[in-house]
Design an enzyme around this catalytic site. Structure first.
Site, mmCIF file in Angstrom:
data_model
loop_
_atom_site.group_PDB
_atom_site.id
_atom_site.type_symbol
_atom_site.label_atom_id
_atom_site.label_comp_id
_atom_site.label_asym_id
_atom_site.label_seq_id
_atom_site.Cartn_x
_atom_site.Cartn_y
_atom_site.Cartn_z
ATOM 1 N N TYR A 62 31.942 43.356 49.933
ATOM 2 C CA TYR A 62 32.995 43.274 50.939
ATOM 3 C C TYR A 62 33.209 44.608 51.633
ATOM 4 C CZ TYR A 62 36.035 44.849 47.049
ATOM 5 O OH TYR A 62 36.597 45.523 45.993
ATOM 6 N N ASP A 106 44.510 42.229 35.598
ATOM 7 C CA ASP A 106 44.778 40.978 36.311
ATOM 8 C C ASP A 106 45.683 40.054 35.514
ATOM 9 O OD1 ASP A 106 43.314 41.897 38.441
ATOM 10 O OD2 ASP A 106 41.576 40.618 38.080
ATOM 11 N N LYS A 127 39.761 42.649 54.733
ATOM 12 C CA LYS A 127 38.458 42.593 54.069
ATOM 13 C C LYS A 127 37.563 41.556 54.745
ATOM 14 C CE LYS A 127 40.396 43.720 49.545
ATOM 15 N NZ LYS A 127 40.702 43.216 48.202
ATOM 16 N N HIS A 130 44.175 40.402 44.420
ATOM 17 C CA HIS A 130 44.411 41.824 44.679
ATOM 18 C C HIS A 130 44.832 42.106 46.117
ATOM 19 C CE1 HIS A 130 41.123 42.407 41.409
ATOM 20 N NE2 HIS A 130 42.308 42.260 40.851
#
Length: 186
Positions: free
Chosen positions: A131, A169, A71, A61
């Site tokens: 995250y 996905d 991130k 992603h």
């Protein structure tokens, strides 16, 4: 914190200093001051958490400009194989990846800069993944690269027959079919 550089500039593994005694352990999971000094200044604005079971693969992603995200990721329960793929079109490491095991035992974190696709695979019964992001999530900018793209050379450590992916996905393009909006300065 101990900073481990990787083969891709900007992607770093972070190992905290852990203090243990008869009660258990303590460590500082994030210090803005130390992060800014040792890695680079980043203003994290959102924290996320997911829970997944064995075989779940999430990714790869990213958010399209102007909503790109850096991130800082970690696994607080269980084990995951965490992967960052360089998708900056003019980067000397375009299409290359870093894969690192993050677990509740090693307490490692991975910093994934802007201009990278990110994903992970759950390697045990249950994993809780957390995250920090330096930009808010924007659904209209949500995008990805196929986690099953063999040209990336990622060993996900999951038997493909046991892999569990979302419908979203499963629809991501291969890297060769992707027109990257990122450059080295992303």
């Amino acid at each position: 914190m101990n900073i481990i550089t990787t083969e891709i500039e900007g992607v770093v593994i972070i190992e905290p200093r852990i203090f243990t005694d008869s009660r258990g352990y303590f460590f500082e999971s994030y210090s803005k001051r130390e992060f800014d000094e040792k890695i680079r200044p980043v203003n994290f604005v959102q924290d996320n958490e997911s829970m997944s079971t064995y075989g779940v693969m999430r990714g790869l992603h990213f958010q399209r400009p102007p909503f790109t995200q850096a991130k800082l990721v970690r696994c607080v329960k269980g084990r995951v194989l965490d992967v960052a793929v360089d998708i900056r079109k003019d980067s000397p490491t375009y299409g290359k990846h870093i894969a690192v095991e993050l677990s509740e035992d090693n307490h490692r974190q991975l910093f994934v800069p802007r201009g990278f696709a990110h994903g992970f695979a759950v390697l045990n019964d249950v994993a809780i993944f957390q995250y920090k992001c330096d930009n808010y999530y924007h659904p209209e900018a949500d995008s990805g690269i196929s986690i099953a793209d063999n040209s990336l050379g990622i060993d996900w450590q999951i038997d493909p027959s046991q892999a569990i992916l979302s419908e979203k996905d499963l629809r991501h393009p291969l890297l060769k079919d992707f027109d990257s909006p990122f450059d080295i300065d992303s």
